[in-house]
Design an enzyme around this catalytic site. Sequence first.
Site, PDB file in Angstrom:
ATOM      1  N   GLU A 225       0.838  -1.215   0.000  1.00 31.92           N
ATOM      2  CA  GLU A 225       0.000   0.000   0.000  1.00 31.92           C
ATOM      3  C   GLU A 225       0.868   1.260   0.000  1.00 31.92           C
ATOM      4  O   GLU A 225       0.527   2.245  -0.650  1.00 31.92           O
ATOM      5  CB  GLU A 225      -0.966   0.013   1.188  1.00 31.92           C
ATOM      6  CG  GLU A 225      -1.959  -1.151   1.219  1.00 31.92           C
ATOM      7  CD  GLU A 225      -2.731  -1.357  -0.079  1.00 31.92           C
ATOM      8  OE1 GLU A 225      -2.894  -0.397  -0.854  1.00 31.92           O
ATOM      9  OE2 GLU A 225      -3.166  -2.497  -0.321  1.00 31.92           O
TER      10      GLU A 225
ATOM     11  N   HIS B 255      -0.499  -1.017 -10.035  1.00 32.86           N
ATOM     12  CA  HIS B 255      -0.264  -2.455 -10.063  1.00 32.86           C
ATOM     13  C   HIS B 255       0.500  -2.844 -11.322  1.00 32.86           C
ATOM     14  O   HIS B 255       0.145  -2.402 -12.417  1.00 32.86           O
ATOM     15  CB  HIS B 255      -1.591  -3.217 -10.033  1.00 32.86           C
ATOM     16  CG  HIS B 255      -2.286  -3.131  -8.718  1.00 32.86           C
ATOM     17  ND1 HIS B 255      -3.640  -2.964  -8.613  1.00 32.86           N
ATOM     18  CD2 HIS B 255      -1.802  -3.196  -7.452  1.00 32.86           C
ATOM     19  CE1 HIS B 255      -3.962  -2.933  -7.328  1.00 32.86           C
ATOM     20  NE2 HIS B 255      -2.865  -3.066  -6.599  1.00 32.86           N
TER      21      HIS B 255
HETATM   22 ZN   LIG Z   1      -2.677  -2.591  -4.629  1.00 37.17          ZN
END
Ligand SMILES: [Zn+2]
Length: 238
Positions: free
Chosen positions: A105, A114
């Site tokens: 995070e 991502h």
């Molecule tokens: Zn993530």
Amino acid sequence: MHGVGPWSGGAVPYHFEPALLQEAGAKGTDCRNWSQWRAGSAKQACQAMDEWTRVSGVRFVPDAKRLDSVSIVRGGATTGTMGRLPAGNRVTIEPGVTYGSVLHEFGHVLGLMHEHQRPDRDDYLRLEPFLTGLLQRCTFLTEVCRDVRLSFPKVGVRAKTAYDPCSLMHYLANQAPRHPQDKRWAHIFTLTNKGQGRLKTCQGQFAALPARCRKVGQKCAVSKSDAELVRRFNGVVG
Ligand SMILES: [Zn+2]
């Protein structure tokens, strides 16, 4: 990282929800002496921030007053906002979550998207048909569709780095814990030959870590490429 704001000079202000500090037995309001704290969300957050500093040179500066200060709070899920927002930067940590998830995070906070959402991802992995189907058909917001829309479409500009299956920001092929009611989430993609080739090249950097850290979707450590992207994006010098 299209449209995502960097942290100028790699300096990131942060502050904690007081309850997290109390739970940790912290004396002050920042990460000082975190290694002596009780295990829990605050300790995980400080460890994650220290690790990002070590590998990328970004600095986390305690400062609750700035509007863009990252609030670290308890939540029902573990999430992080992307890059620097003028206001409302936030990391929420679900009690009991793994340290690797917290580290991930903070990767988002530092501007990383991502890895499996890169526009060139289809060269490296093949999503299972049920998932590509959901990607095309999800028009109304069930919990599954919200997840699919947030975490699986291709986004961003083509990165100049090689596709990195060793990235901390890449999902694991088994995402079953996200949707335990649907068995298909136990296998959501397969690496292509090209993807396997990249994995062979990058996994050596984690040779000293357990086997689970040398596969795609590892949540153990920041990869070299992750650290390089964070450095470049936030203008860390030296
Ligand atoms: Zn993530």
